[in-house]
Design a protein around this motif. Structure first.
Motif, short mmCIF file in Angstrom:
data_model
loop_
_atom_site.label_atom_id
_atom_site.label_comp_id
_atom_site.label_asym_id
_atom_site.label_seq_id
_atom_site.Cartn_x
_atom_site.Cartn_y
_atom_site.Cartn_z
N PRO A 56 10.82 5.36 7.42
CA PRO A 56 11.79 6.09 6.60
C PRO A 56 13.03 5.25 6.32
CG PRO A 56 10.93 7.49 8.36
CD PRO A 56 10.45 6.09 8.64
N VAL A 57 13.60 5.43 5.15
CA VAL A 57 14.74 4.61 4.73
C VAL A 57 15.84 4.61 5.77
CG1 VAL A 57 16.55 4.38 2.99
CG2 VAL A 57 14.22 4.94 2.28
N GLU A 58 16.12 5.76 6.36
CA GLU A 58 17.23 5.84 7.32
C GLU A 58 16.95 5.10 8.62
OE1 GLU A 58 14.81 9.73 7.76
OE2 GLU A 58 15.41 8.33 6.17
N HIS A 59 15.70 4.69 8.87
CA HIS A 59 15.35 3.97 10.09
C HIS A 59 15.10 2.48 9.86
CE1 HIS A 59 13.70 8.02 11.83
NE2 HIS A 59 15.01 7.93 11.92
N ARG A 60 15.14 2.05 8.63
CA ARG A 60 14.77 0.65 8.34
C ARG A 60 15.73 -0.36 8.95
NH1 ARG A 60 13.05 1.32 1.98
NH2 ARG A 60 11.03 2.35 2.37
N THR A 61 17.02 -0.06 8.90
CA THR A 61 17.99 -1.00 9.46
C THR A 61 17.77 -1.17 10.96
OG1 THR A 61 19.64 -0.43 7.78
CG2 THR A 61 20.44 -1.44 9.81
N ARG A 114 -0.88 -1.60 -6.42
CA ARG A 114 -0.41 -0.23 -6.62
C ARG A 114 -1.59 0.75 -6.68
NH1 ARG A 114 5.00 0.04 -7.52
NH2 ARG A 114 4.77 2.25 -7.99
N ILE A 115 -2.66 0.33 -7.31
CA ILE A 115 -3.85 1.20 -7.38
C ILE A 115 -4.41 1.41 -5.97
CG2 ILE A 115 -6.24 1.33 -8.18
CD1 ILE A 115 -5.34 -0.19 -10.70
N SER A 116 -4.52 0.34 -5.19
CA SER A 116 -5.05 0.44 -3.84
C SER A 116 -4.22 1.37 -2.97
CB SER A 116 -5.12 -0.95 -3.19
OG SER A 116 -5.99 -1.80 -3.89
N VAL A 117 -2.91 1.21 -3.03
CA VAL A 117 -2.02 2.05 -2.23
C VAL A 117 -2.15 3.51 -2.64
CG1 VAL A 117 0.41 2.55 -1.74
CG2 VAL A 117 -0.40 0.19 -1.71
N ALA A 118 -2.24 3.76 -3.93
CA ALA A 118 -2.37 5.14 -4.42
C ALA A 118 -3.66 5.79 -3.95
CB ALA A 118 -2.29 5.16 -5.94
N ARG A 119 -4.69 5.00 -3.71
CA ARG A 119 -5.99 5.53 -3.30
C ARG A 119 -6.15 5.65 -1.79
NH1 ARG A 119 -10.51 2.63 -7.24
NH2 ARG A 119 -9.78 3.52 -9.20
N CYS A 120 -5.21 5.12 -1.04
CA CYS A 120 -5.33 5.11 0.42
C CYS A 120 -4.68 6.37 1.00
CB CYS A 120 -4.68 3.86 1.00
SG CYS A 120 -4.96 3.63 2.76
N PRO A 121 -5.43 7.20 1.71
CA PRO A 121 -4.88 8.47 2.19
C PRO A 121 -3.70 8.33 3.14
CG PRO A 121 -7.04 8.06 3.15
CD PRO A 121 -6.86 7.07 2.05
N PHE A 122 -3.68 7.30 3.99
CA PHE A 122 -2.55 7.19 4.90
C PHE A 122 -1.38 6.41 4.31
CE2 PHE A 122 -5.81 4.18 6.60
CZ PHE A 122 -5.21 2.98 6.24
N ASP A 123 -1.48 6.05 3.02
CA ASP A 123 -0.35 5.45 2.32
C ASP A 123 0.33 6.46 1.38
OD1 ASP A 123 -0.25 2.95 3.44
OD2 ASP A 123 -1.55 2.02 1.95
N ALA A 124 0.02 7.74 1.57
CA ALA A 124 0.59 8.76 0.68
C ALA A 124 2.11 8.78 0.75
CB ALA A 124 0.04 10.13 1.04
N ASP A 125 2.67 8.41 1.92
CA ASP A 125 4.13 8.39 2.07
C ASP A 125 4.73 7.01 1.82
OD1 ASP A 125 3.14 7.05 4.30
OD2 ASP A 125 4.69 7.82 5.64
N ALA A 126 3.91 6.06 1.42
CA ALA A 126 4.38 4.66 1.29
C ALA A 126 5.42 4.51 0.20
CB ALA A 126 3.20 3.74 1.01
N VAL A 127 6.49 3.83 0.53
CA VAL A 127 7.52 3.46 -0.43
C VAL A 127 7.57 1.93 -0.45
CG1 VAL A 127 9.95 3.63 -1.09
CG2 VAL A 127 8.83 5.56 0.05
N LEU A 128 6.89 1.33 -1.41
CA LEU A 128 6.76 -0.12 -1.43
C LEU A 128 8.09 -0.79 -1.73
CD1 LEU A 128 3.34 -0.59 -3.27
CD2 LEU A 128 3.80 -0.24 -0.85
N ARG A 147 13.21 -8.66 -2.98
CA ARG A 147 14.67 -8.71 -2.94
C ARG A 147 15.22 -7.69 -1.94
NH1 ARG A 147 17.87 -7.97 -8.50
NH2 ARG A 147 16.80 -9.97 -8.86
N LYS A 148 14.65 -6.49 -1.93
CA LYS A 148 15.10 -5.46 -0.99
C LYS A 148 14.82 -5.88 0.44
CE LYS A 148 16.70 -1.19 -0.52
NZ LYS A 148 18.03 -0.78 -1.02
#
Length: 233
Positions: free
Chosen positions: A129-134, A163-177, A181-182
């Motif tokens: 989660p974004v708030e835990h990345r730091t 992007r297609i692979s991530v969209a098709r992966c069930p446990f990547d449903a919450d993935a924020v690529l 640069r980020k």
């Protein structure tokens, strides 16, 4: 992180590889190909960044069932893996009895400061989660000794096949690529220096000729994955 991720990945203890392969079946490539690609990238990074450490100690954070570790054993005499999924760690121990594995809470790594020469995290950051990345990045930095390396391998959101692979992966449903640069920004905020991005998986083969060309193209942000690397001061 642990509360949301652990039960999900526990369920994939015995089907992880098949589930991943299903997500990119359209490419005609195997899970083994991508694992080999990662291992070859890590070998290159050791030569570039840790050549002065002939017996580097590796910590793999978010190691899952440890499928990458047999390919890394020739580079690291010591491999320690941690994951929030207890079921995944149980299988990793069965598959790789020569390594050390622990379950952790997804927040503080259960190791002393400066315990390792390299911290690796493969396709994990996009689940944090974004708030835990730091905090996550700070922990990777803390456990690596001065002069050591932190390496995060991530999916490249610019690559359409990825992007297609991530969209098709069930446990990547919450993935924020994350774009490179980020990722560099998070690493610098954690105090790392000599931060860089090396792109890879440009070709559907790891034959030496193509690997040599891929090394020359590492600056081009079009590969299926990238390695974000930084040195700990």
């Amino acid at each position: 992180m642990a509360e949301t991720v652990q039960p999900e990945f526990d369920a994939y203890r015995d089907t992880y590889v098949a589930t991943v392969e299903q997500s990119f079946r359209f490419s005609g490539l195997s899970h083994g190909f991508f694992q080999e690609s990662k291992a070859l990238m890590i070998r290159d990074l050791l030569a570039l960044r840790l050549a002065d450490r002939p017996e580097p100690r590796l910590l793999d954070v978010g190691c899952g069932i440890g499928t990458l570790h047999p390919l890394l054993s020739e580079f690291f005499p010591s491999i320690h893996g941690v994951d929030v999924s207890g079921e995944s760690i149980a299988r990793a121990k069965l598959e790789n009895p020569g390594n050390l594995y622990d379950v952790y809470d997804g927040k503080r790594l259960p190791f002393a400061t400066d315990s390792f020469d390299m911290a690796l995290s493969t396709c994990v950051m996009h689940h944090v989660p974004v708030e835990h990345r730091t905090g996550f990045m700070a922990e990777l930095t803390r456990v690596v000794s001065p002069g050591g390396m932190v390496c995060l391998i991530e999916h490249n959101p610019v690559n359409p096949g990825t992007r297609i692979s991530v969209a098709r992966c069930p446990f990547d449903a919450d993935a924020v690529l994350l774009r490179g640069r980020k990722m560099r920004g998070y690493m610098r905020s954690a105090g790392m220096v000599e931060v860089a991005i090396r792109n890879f998986v440009f070709f559907p083969t790891n034959r030496p000729m193509f690997r040599a060309l891929e090394r020359r193209l590492h600056w081009l942000p079009l590969g299926a994955q990238y390695a974000a690397i930084g040195r700990v001061e």
